[in-house]
Design an enzyme around this catalytic site. Structure first.
Site, PDB file in Angstrom:
ATOM      1  N   HIS A   1     -14.941   2.728  32.277  1.00 42.96           N
ATOM      2  CA  HIS A   1     -15.416   3.963  32.883  1.00 42.96           C
ATOM      3  C   HIS A   1     -16.446   3.673  33.973  1.00 42.96           C
ATOM      4  CE1 HIS A   1     -18.044   7.703  32.641  1.00 42.96           C
ATOM      5  NE2 HIS A   1     -16.862   8.185  32.972  1.00 42.96           N
TER       6      HIS A   1
ATOM      7  N   HIS B   1     -19.272   9.241  41.958  1.00 44.97           N
ATOM      8  CA  HIS B   1     -18.970  10.257  40.955  1.00 44.97           C
ATOM      9  C   HIS B   1     -19.420  11.646  41.362  1.00 44.97           C
ATOM     10  CE1 HIS B   1     -19.782  12.739  37.366  1.00 44.97           C
ATOM     11  NE2 HIS B   1     -18.662  12.201  36.917  1.00 44.97           N
TER      12      HIS B   1
ATOM     13  N   GLU C   1      -9.639   9.211  39.648  1.00 44.18           N
ATOM     14  CA  GLU C   1      -9.951  10.616  39.388  1.00 44.18           C
ATOM     15  C   GLU C   1     -10.292  11.318  40.696  1.00 44.18           C
ATOM     16  OE1 GLU C   1     -13.147  13.477  37.064  1.00 44.18           O
ATOM     17  OE2 GLU C   1     -12.796  11.448  36.309  1.00 44.18           O
TER      18      GLU C   1
ATOM     19  N   GLU D   1     -12.013   2.713  36.098  1.00 42.56           N
ATOM     20  CA  GLU D   1     -11.941   4.143  36.412  1.00 42.56           C
ATOM     21  C   GLU D   1     -12.896   4.424  37.559  1.00 42.56           C
ATOM     22  OE1 GLU D   1     -13.420   8.316  36.278  1.00 42.56           O
ATOM     23  OE2 GLU D   1     -14.566   6.534  35.713  1.00 42.56           O
TER      24      GLU D   1
ATOM     25  N   ASP E   1     -14.101   7.396  40.767  1.00 41.71           N
ATOM     26  CA  ASP E   1     -14.136   8.806  41.160  1.00 41.71           C
ATOM     27  C   ASP E   1     -14.049   8.906  42.672  1.00 41.71           C
ATOM     28  OD1 ASP E   1     -14.854  10.012  38.442  1.00 41.71           O
ATOM     29  OD2 ASP E   1     -16.436   8.528  38.701  1.00 41.71           O
TER      30      ASP E   1
END
Length: 465
Positions: free
Chosen positions: A238, A280, A340, A265, A267
């Site tokens: 993450h 993020h 994401e 992961e 963003d």
């Protein structure tokens, strides 16, 4: 010392890619990354105290061996005593690779280590005279002769138990690790330790050699994580290796991939001039020295910001990365990503992923459902995630936009995860904590993937599970 079944991961001056070398912070991070040993540079102060420092002189030009321990502490508070490092190693269960720089530090170093009885320990030096002193003193530890570039390894380290090759400045040093070299070394009763290596391609070759240890500023790269063959799950990190380096930055993301974990992961936001960047929050304030919405800034403006210093001054100057840089990182490590969408729309992201040839290596998700519906229409073959918690039933979670992957939480109904086993739809459990009891629980759920905030903590747990 017997040849280990895999090389010792020796953290060069600690995890010096993530903290100032030869500091307690670097050694603590080395422990978090699973290093077996810490390479420690040792010198003696004017009053004979062994301290951990590489250079003979401080940045201000003072010769270290002309300073008392008290004076050195006042000038350089971050310089630890060797005794402090040994105590920390004993506390954290790490070994020590002692690189003695000063002859005056040789015997005091040996005595401190022998009194502490930590394991494993290797003690050595570039200076053959120090090697000889250690052997004559009856070292209970293997003694290493560190070999500089250009010296004959067999001659320079003739009196040592271990040949330590310091060849990091060669373009392809692994080509010199020939069968003939090892036959001679082993015939002389010697083992081999090698330079600090941070390139994943070279490391993949070097770790297959019959060496006792490999030094690295990134010690997790030496023996990267592998899931058990009986349960070949995959791990998503993450925002990268968040406890080690700044989230959603190249140092943090590479740290995770160097550790052998499968996915990072990230963003995705879009700039005012249409570029895709990795951060993020919709605003800059929390993680950078900038302010205001990301989307109000051009890429050039964002690239001037510092995205590392708020996490740790060591990372000052770290930049907000672009999606292209992330895709290049995936290619370098042959790795995967969970992308994401934040304010970044699907079309430009999909274009870059396709151009990089990485469509099969990523899956997508967003809080913006419309983005996911649009992505499915644009790209039927895209791997798209949905979250079980967002739907009244598992069937709804799958059918809304034909999801390929369902994310569960640790307390979700285990039957939902079990029902997907053997199907074309994968399961993933997301857990952002570090509780061993929860780690144990999610292992028993047996999902296909784990989405974790601290994959290194999970890896450490697995070794004792």
């Amino acid at each position: 010392m017997q040849l280990p079944h895999v090389p010792f991961a020796i953290a060069h001056r600690g995890a010096s890619a993530y903290a100032p070398g030869n500091t307690l912070a670097a050694f603590r991070k080395a422990a978090l990354l699973g290093a077996d040993m810490w390479e420690v540079d040792i010198r003696a102060t004017a009053d004979g105290v062994p301290v951990v420092f590489h250079d003979a002189e401080l940045a201000n030009g003072h010769a270290l061996n002309q300073l008392s321990r008290k004076d050195l502490k006042e000038i350089l508070p971050s310089c630890p005593d060797l005794a402090e490092v040994i105590a920390l190693a004993a506390e954290l269960g790490a070994g020590i690779y002692a690189d003695i720089k000063d002859l005056d530090a040789a015997l005091s170093t040996l005595h401190l280590l022998q009194d502490a009885r930590i394991n494993p320990v290797i003690i050595g030096a570039f200076n053959p005279e120090i090697v000889q002193v250690l052997r004559e003193a009856g070292s209970i530890y293997p003694v290493a002769g560190l070999v500089p570039l250009g010296a004959d390894p067999h001659e320079h380290a003739a009196q040592a138990d271990i040949i330590h090759l310091c060849w990091e400045h060669m373009q392809r040093p692994q080509d010199e690790l020939t069968t003939e070299f090892f036959i001679r070394a082993f015939g002389d009763g010697q083992q081999v330790v090698i330079w600090h290596e941070e390139d994943p391609a070279r490391m993949s070759e070097i770790r297959t050699k019959p060496v006792s240890g490999i030094c690295s500023d990134m010690p997790q790269l030496v023996n990267p994580f592998k899931a058990p063959s009986s349960y070949p799950f995959r791990i998503v990190c993450h925002r990268g290796a968040c406890p080690i380096a700044p989230e959603n930055t190249l140092p943090g993301l590479e740290c995770a991939l160097a550790g052998g974990f499968d996915y990072i992961e990230v963003d995705l936001q879009i700039t005012s001039d249409g570029e895709i960047v990795v951060i993020h929050d919709a605003t800059l304030d929390r993680t950078t020295n900038g302010t205001g919405p990301v989307s109000d800034h051009t890429l050039a403006q964002l690239r001037k910001l510092d995205a590392g210093a708020k996490f740790d001054p060591f990372f000052a100057g770290t930049r907000i990365p672009t999606l292209k840089e992330i895709l290049d990182l995936l290619t370098r490590y042959n790795a995967c990503a969970y992308l994401e969408f934040k304010c970044a729309p699907p079309a430009p992201v999909l274009e870059q992923v396709r151009n990089a040839g990485l469509l099969d290596s990523v899956f997508f998700w967003s809080f913006n459902r419309d983005f996911l519906v649009d992505l499915r229409a644009m790209c039927p073959e895209a791997q798209i995630m949905s979250r079980r918690q967002d739907y009244p039933s598992l069937t709804n979670a799958i059918t809304d936009y034909a999801a390929n992957l369902i994310e569960f939480l640790p307390d979700d109904d285990p039957l939902g995860i079990a029902s997907l086993r053997g199907s074309d739809i994968r399961s993933m459990v997301a857990y952002m904590g570090e509780d061993d009891k929860v780690f144990e629980k999610i292992i028993t759920l047996r999902p296909d993937l784990f989405n974790l905030n601290n994959a290194f903590a999970f890896s450490r747990f697995l070794k004792s599970f």
